[in-house]
Design an enzyme around this catalytic site. Structure first.
Site, PDB file in Angstrom:
ATOM      1  N   ASP A 252       7.782  17.227  11.309  1.00  0.00           N
ATOM      2  CA  ASP A 252       7.338  17.128   9.913  1.00  0.00           C
ATOM      3  C   ASP A 252       5.818  17.104   9.861  1.00  0.00           C
ATOM      4  OD1 ASP A 252       7.564  16.992   7.197  1.00  0.00           O
ATOM      5  OD2 ASP A 252       7.761  14.811   7.125  1.00  0.00           O
TER       6      ASP A 252
ATOM      7  N   LYS B 244       5.177   3.029  -0.103  1.00  0.00           N
ATOM      8  CA  LYS B 244       6.613   2.867  -0.194  1.00  0.00           C
ATOM      9  C   LYS B 244       7.281   4.021   0.507  1.00  0.00           C
ATOM     10  CE  LYS B 244      10.252   2.703  -3.562  1.00  0.00           C
ATOM     11  NZ  LYS B 244      10.513   3.227  -4.869  1.00  0.00           N
ATOM     12  N   GLY B 245       8.095   3.723   1.515  1.00  0.00           N
ATOM     13  CA  GLY B 245       8.724   4.759   2.305  1.00  0.00           C
ATOM     14  C   GLY B 245      10.154   4.993   1.913  1.00  0.00           C
ATOM     15  N   GLY B 246      10.804   5.821   2.679  1.00  0.00           N
ATOM     16  CA  GLY B 246      12.162   6.200   2.361  1.00  0.00           C
ATOM     17  C   GLY B 246      13.140   5.052   2.480  1.00  0.00           C
ATOM     18  N   PHE B 247      12.872   4.103   3.349  1.00  0.00           N
ATOM     19  CA  PHE B 247      13.793   2.999   3.530  1.00  0.00           C
ATOM     20  C   PHE B 247      13.158   1.650   3.199  1.00  0.00           C
ATOM     21  CE2 PHE B 247      15.219   6.204   6.610  1.00  0.00           C
ATOM     22  CZ  PHE B 247      16.477   6.425   6.091  1.00  0.00           C
ATOM     23  N   GLY B 248      11.912   1.622   2.820  1.00  0.00           N
ATOM     24  CA  GLY B 248      11.282   0.347   2.544  1.00  0.00           C
ATOM     25  C   GLY B 248       9.873   0.531   2.040  1.00  0.00           C
TER      26      GLY B 248
ATOM     27  N   ILE C 240       0.808  -1.222   0.000  1.00  0.00           N
ATOM     28  CA  ILE C 240       0.000   0.000   0.000  1.00  0.00           C
ATOM     29  C   ILE C 240       0.831   1.257   0.000  1.00  0.00           C
ATOM     30  CG2 ILE C 240      -1.951  -1.105   1.130  1.00  0.00           C
ATOM     31  CD1 ILE C 240      -1.002   0.090   3.746  1.00  0.00           C
TER      32      ILE C 240
END
Length: 1358
Positions: free
Chosen positions: A413, A4-8, A2
């Site tokens: 953030d 996609k992040g900065g590391f995975g 669902i």
């Protein structure tokens, strides 16, 4: 999947057991084995650590996290080409993680491919940057383009899901090369065909990558210019304008909304399916990747903001902004040779070098799954958000932030895309990838939180005059943004971060972001350009759109206060919730009315409320968290030093006849507690009956309550107990150890109690003078007796203060203000700050100057009292104070401790319950920055007023006892002891004997001999409670270690065994040194099987092999006694030792002035007696010139017949005394050529036994073997340093008589004093007398009491 992040990636998953859906983030990293890489793993776990502390209705819920290890080799084609963007928008349209699903790092696994070659894709439209452009491909082809050189790679990838592919060139490619070799080999073939097409591409405004995206790659930093010039020239020949990335410091902006291109530049569409997003992923030579993705994700070094809102999919990378501290992560590891990865998993190059399998770690974070949308989705909806709904959502956001800030966490953030909306339209604050824990909170926050009416008086309006003339933040140059704190999304980032005008920032940075968010909730933008312009005006000048302030005044007031450029002017979450500007919820109003009713303890509903409150069960996360075990654990040596410190203090208190009395831990709230100077930091709790109870802030109030409740009339007590300070909600109160000494007695004896308490202070400071001043330079280091110890005790009397303030012209209404302000003088404020504070409270400068004249004077107590007596002669209220001080001076002079005391009128300590005398002991610790720096060690005073205030019957207050006490800051003393020990041991083991020394430690030729002797005493002083540490090398041998330890325990030897394995002897020795353990027994498997053990003495570093059966005897002989423990033996004075040895060495004489004549058994005065040997380093008497049978009696300098019974221990460190057939001979000039040298046996260690003859009286036969060992140990200590001739024998009588009886026994041939003893002892004494007469031919006899384990040397009888 669902998102996609900065590391995975983030996947939607259903638990097989509970069938519920969860969002699980998968983060894949390298498996680090180097300890230097551990900080990187800790940074990666920051989000986990942050989420685990949060549990709130409006915060994304965290469930658990775990790490799985795997060994990655070349992945299969299916695994290596997982399409993370193909069905992304379909999934994202339903899931709240859609905002973090598209904009991410490169999808290429670092372990799937050994390298990437370059391929080209023509880019057109608004996404072309500086002619070179970003590479964009549609969803069907899903192509990627790599821009790289030998050390740096840039991955440009994008996705398109609809007909917008017509905007792009699907079958053309283009290479951006930053290396000459790469340019020549790969781009020439394709660049010509693309030249014409490339000319049509519009130029984009280029920008620099912010510090957030800069990797910490410092290699090839100096190659930037040469690479750029080379590449520019080649690209120029190909008719293309390229952009060179130097050390990944430059990037492209694909987000400026420049619509001056051709008609194809219309990708921004209302249709969600027509959306487009581009991403820039960078990796340096080390494999670190950084990505610039979204319109709100990068702060450009040029000072401009990328504000394009072309992502109607609301894609917001949930970890797309990075702090510099995150730049160390390595997520990709490309080799120099590169390839193109296409959607069909085919590689464009013919060969690839395989990499060996690497261990990888995958971090899984299980979080709450929320469907629906984000706040950004609601804001972008046609019609916006209704006013009532906006206030409801704002309140929920503020409540969630209030919980986050209460845990000392800053989000950093906060933006609409990170605020999720669940199925019930409630807020869920998420994405804590940039959150920081334990960040410094601004001082204003602390002040606001500690002020009771701060919330009601909050200023939620700030003038635009203070910001209108300031330079806009977009004019900042590159350097202004290269700060560590430069994180967050630009439009929501506060000015202090962007402008670098503060070193520390706190929770107010989130409040600024909240102001921008609330404005977007209240105002509907028509175009993205309008949004960009309005937000810039709002940030720069607090300029609202026309008509906004008049139509929405409440919203304007809130936004204006939140967007104040001064962080101290922004309200906190608590202030905003209590300000009244947020409409209260209906349930809040109902609850407030209900609380007014049920808060009355007399009604039945109050009991019902308390019952329900205490029936609540804690959440499982609270049970598993460490919040209520947050007090730091201490090292074993710290605990040992604490116990030894308490033991030394206890000896002082017991010497004064005090007893230990502890008071209850909890006590109810009362007015005295509420007015305590530290009331704000008191740890308060509620019991089941609704009673507010306190944990002790100090030990004085609980003791005063104890005195009143139990009607104590006289007591002298001490205590060691914990005191507590309030911590943040959800955390354990801070624990500190405190020691108190108190004297309770009648009022008439209060002056004597004052003097004794001050005497206690002197004794404590003298006891710990080495530790408190051991690290000071000059004369204050060392033992402390050679120089002046710079501690003082300041004294004041509250009976003088009112008179002095009246003398200074201070009105009575200001007395309390003056006391409270001056009370902070010695530990928080200097005098300039005190004077300024007094002026701010309304005192004139002249009055403050008068106060300064008195309060800044200090001097010797007796002299100052005389001066004050004449100065305050006209003030009757000062009479009592002057009288008390004069009596105190007299009493201190009687016990000769007056020089240490100063009169200091500025000393005000706990004025709420102290009256009369107050005092403080402090030490001077000057520094370069603060030459007058002091540290308070003890404080106290007379608290008669406190006892009266706690008395239940005020009419009997005149008969109430008085009390005085002193409070010790135990932790300061313990830390000083610990630091001093470490300091000495570090010096000790740097100078001790090593194997490289040719001479043994006891040799006179060894230059380290004196240091070694000093070091041994230092080591013994800080010796652990453990005498022997049993461990093993190579094998665990747990059972065997337990057997050896049990053997030692049976003999009364304090031992412990290791439960861990050691692989180095040095590790064992280091552990013993650090923990003060004097002996270590090392087991080896083969040696243990044959019954051999290795024993090492840590202080001398001497080793030997001992048979297991002899181990107990060895330690009984060699046991070292700590000076702080109950010694079996005690030292004596050097004069007594000189008398004994002098008498023994007088051959044929009658002692010093005795009448024994030439008798060979002279007693030095006519009476044989007993004498003991004490420790002395100076006993240089005459030489014993012959070996005749001369003997000596018990002589002394006073020429009396009475002997001074002396306890038996002696230790000669630098002398050579001979035990021969004629007795003890002191031979300071002994040499190898002496006539007796051939008959001398030198014992290197006190463990070697002397030649003895033992006679037992009243001892069971079965115990004789063990007693013989104890006697040998006693003799080895008694005659340590002596040399025994081969022909000599020490005669010992072992008896079960008490040491005190033997000590008082006097025997001669003419008389004895046996008749004065009790009948029980007479028979045994007669037996002892008979044995003494049998051995009267010998010069001395040792009589050992097995009852007290002490010895007496009994001289010859005549």
């Amino acid at each position: 999947m669902i998102g996609k992040g900065g590391f995975g990636v983030v996947v939607k998953s259903r638990n097989k057991l509970d069938c519920r859906y969860y969002a699980i983030k998968k983060i894949k990293t390298k498996g680090y084995t180097d300890s230097n890489q551990e900080p990187l793993t800790n940074k990666l776990l920051r989000e986990v650590t942050t989420l685990s502390r949060l549990h709130h209705q409006f915060v994304v819920r965290y469930y658990q996290a775990w790490i799985e290890k795997s060994c990655d080799s070349f992945q299969s084609l299916e695994e290596g080409n997982e399409d993370l963007s193909g069905d992304l928008e379909t999934d994202a349209s339903e899931d709240w993680f859609m905002q973090s699903s598209i904009n991410s790092r490169s999808i290429i696994s670092r372990d799937s491919y050994s390298g990437l070659s370059t391929s080209n894709s023509n880019v057109g439209g608004a996404n072309n940057t500086a002619g070179g452009g970003d590479s964009v491909s549609n969803a069907n082809s899903n192509k990627s383009m790599i821009v790289g050189n030998n050390n740096k790679k840039l991955t440009l990838s994008s996705s398109n899901t609809s007909s917008s592919s017509s905007l792009l060139s699907n079958n053309k490619s283009k290479i951006l090369n930053t290396s000459k070799s790469t340019s020549t080999n790969t781009s020439t073939s394709t660049s010509t065909s693309n030249t014409n097409k490339n000319k049509k591409i519009s130029k984009k405004k280029k920008s620099k990558l912010s510090p957030l995206m800069k990797p910490k790659n410092k290699k090839n930093k100096n190659n930037g210019e040469s690479e750029q010039s080379s590449s520019d020239s080649e690209n120029g020949e190909n008719g293309m304008k390229s952009r060179i990335i130097e050390n990944a410091s430059d990037s492209y902006s694909d987000d400026d909304n420049n619509n001056n291109n051709d008609s194809n530049n219309n990708y921004h569409s209302d249709n969600e399916s027509d959306s487009f997003s581009g991403s820039i992923s960078m990796s340096d030579g080390n494999g670190s990747g950084y990505e610039a993705t979204d319109d709100e994700d990068i702060i450009n070094n040029s000072g401009s903001f990328d504000d394009n809102e072309n992502d109607d999919d609301d894609e917001e990378d949930d970890d797309d902004e990075y702090d510099e501290e995150d730049d160390d992560y390595e997520t990709f590891d490309f080799q120099d040779k590169s390839r193109v990865v296409s959607n069909n998993s085919k590689l464009s190059t013919s060969s690839s070098r395989k990499k060996p399998p690497k261990e990888t770690h995958t971090l899984y974070i299980q979080m709450e799954y929320c469907s629906k949308k984000t706040l950004k989705t609601l804001i972008d909806n046609v019609g916006g958000i209704a006013e009532e709904e906006a206030f409801r959502l704002l309140r929920q956001i503020v409540e969630g932030l209030n919980h986050i800030h209460s845990q000392q966490i800053i989000h950093r953030d906060l933006k609409p895309a990170n605020i999720f909306i669940d199925n019930e339209q409630n807020v869920k604050i998420g994405d804590f990838g940039l959150a920081t824990s334990g960040a410094p909170v601004s001082k204003s926050d602390d002040l606001n939180s500690s002020t009771s009416n701060a919330a009601n008086n909050i200023n939620l309006s700030s003038s635009t005059n203070s910001t209108a003339q300031q330079t806009p933040m977009w004019d900042l140059n590159d350097e202004n943004l290269s700060m560590t704190g430069g994180v967050g999304t630009p439009f929501y980032c506060c000015p202090e971060i962007l402008e670098k005008n503060t070193k520390h920032y706190g929770t107010k940075v989130d409040m600024y972001s909240l102001g921008i968010i609330f404005f977007e909730m209240c105002f509907q933008f028509q175009t993205q350009m309008e949004r960009s312009n309005i937000l810039r005006d709002l940030r720069d000048n607090l300029k609202f759109p026309p008509g906004f302030e008049s139509t929405k005044p409440d919203q304007t007031q809130i936004i204006r206060s939140l967007l104040s450029r001064d962080p101290t002017q922004r309200p906190s979450t608590k202030q905003l919730l209590e300000s009244g500007l947020l409409p209260s919820k209906m349930e809040d109003d109902i609850l407030k009315e209900a609380i007014k009713t049920i808060a009355n303890p007399t009604i039945s509903l109050f009991s019902y409320l308390m019952e329900k409150l205490f029936c609540l069960s804690n959440d499982e996360h609270i049970m598993s968290r460490y919040l209520y075990t947050s007090n730091p654990s201490l090292t074993p040596m710290h605990l040992i030093c604490r116990e030894k410190t308490f033991s030394r203090l206890e000896k002082i208190f017991l010497n004064h006849g005090s007893i230990r009395i502890d008071t209850p831990t909890l006590f109810p709230k009362n007015p005295t507690n509420s007015t305590h100077p530290g009331a704000a930091n008191v740890a308060k709790f509620l019991d089941e009956s609704g009673t507010v109870v306190y944990l002790p802030y100090d030990l004085t109030i609980p003791w005063a309550r104890h005195v009143v409740i139990h009607n104590i009339q006289q007591a002298k007590r001490y205590t060691f107990s914990k005191v507590y300070r309030r911590s943040q909600p959800g955390f354990s109160p801070k624990e500190l150890y405190e020691c108190d000494f108190d004297i309770i007695g009648p009022s008439k004896s209060r002056h004597i109690s004052d003097a004794e308490t001050l005497r206690i202070i002197i004794e404590i400071m003298e006891e710990f003078k080495d530790e408190l001043f051991g690290n000071n330079s000059g004369s204050n280091s060392g033992s402390g007796s050679g120089g002046s110890i710079n501690y003082k005790i300041r004294i004041n009397h509250y009976g003088l203060l009112d008179s002095i303030l009246s003398e200074c012209g201070v009105e009575k209404r200001f007395f309390t203000v003056v006391y409270q302000t001056v009370a902070q003088l010695h530990w928080r404020l200097n005098w300039a700050q005190v004077a300024q504070s007094l002026k701010e409270h309304g005192l004139s400068a002249s009055i403050v100057s008068n106060i300064s004249t008195y309060f800044r004077q200090r001097g010797e107590l007796a002299q100052c009292v005389t001066q004050l007596e004449s100065l305050l002669a006209n003030h009757k209220e000062a009479t009592t104070g002057i009288s008390d001080l004069k009596i105190l001076v007299r009493n201190l002079q009687m016990i000769n401790i007056i020089p240490r005391f100063l009169l200091d009128l500025s000393l005000i300590h706990n004025h709420q319950y102290y009256e009369g005398l107050v005092f403080q002991a402090y030490i001077e610790r000057p520094t370069l920055s603060n030459p007058s720096r002091t540290e308070i060690i003890m404080s106290g005073g007379r608290y008669d007023k406190l006892i009266k205030s706690l008395h239940p019957n005020p009419s009997l207050s005149n008969n109430i006892v008085s009390g005085v006490g002193v409070t010790l800051a135990c932790e300061k003393i313990v830390n000083s002891v610990l630091n001093y020990r470490q300091h000495l041991l570090n010096n000790c083991f740097n100078t001790t004997y090593t194997r490289r020394n040719k001479d043994p430690p006891n040799s006179n030729n060894n230059p380290n001999n004196n240091n070694l002797n000093n070091n041994v005493s230092i080591f013994t002083k800080f010796q652990s409670h453990i005498e022997v540490f049993v461990c093993s090398l190579g094998s665990s041998l747990l059972g065997e270690k337990l057997q050896v330890a049990s053997q030692l325990w049976s003999a009364g030897i304090k031992a412990d065994y290791s439960q861990t394995d050691y692989y180095s002897s040095e590790d064992i020795y280091s552990n013993c040194r650090e923990n003060g353990i004097p002996w270590v027994v090392i087991l080896r498997e083969k040696a243990f099987q044959i019954g051999k053990l290795k024993v090492k003495q840590i202080e001398t570093r001497q080793e030997r092999t001992v048979a297991r059966k002899d181990l107990v005897d060895f330690f009984l002989k060699s046991r070292k006694h700590n000076v702080d423990s109950k010694n079996i033996i005690q030292n004596t004075s050097s004069s007594d030792l000189s008398n004994l040895i002098g008498g023994i060495n007088n051959s044929g004489s009658g002692g010093s002035g005795g009448s024994g004549g030439g008798s060979s058994m002279s007693s030095g005065g006519g009476g044989g007696g007993n004498s003991n040997i004490g420790g002395s380093d100076h006993h240089h008497h005459g030489h014993h010139s012959n070996q005749s049978t001369s003997s000596s009696g018990n002589s002394n300098n006073s020429n009396t017949q009475q002997t001074s019974p002396i306890q038996h221990h002696v230790h000669f460190s630098n002398t050579k005394s001979i035990i021969g057939s004629s007795g003890i001979i002191s031979n300071a000039t002994f040499s190898g050529g002496s006539s007796s040298s051939s008959n001398i046996i030198h014992f290197d260690e006190p463990t070697d036994s002397f030649s003895t003859q033992i006679v037992y009286q009243g001892v069971e036969e079965i115990k004789k073997s063990k007693i013989e060992t104890l006697v040998q140990t006693s003799l080895s200590k008694l005659f340590r340093g002596f040399i025994q001739s081969k022909s000599s024998t020490i005669r010992v009588i072992v008896t079960d008589l008490a040491y005190s009886v033997i000590r008082d026994l006097q025997i001669s041939e003419s008389h004895d004093n046996i008749s004065k003893f009790q009948r029980v002892s007479k028979e045994k004494l007669l037996q002892l007398k008979n044995q003494i007469f049998k051995w009267k031919v010998y010069p001395f006899i040792v009589i050992h009491s097995i009852k007290d384990d002490k010895s007496v040397i009994f001289n010859s009888v005549v």
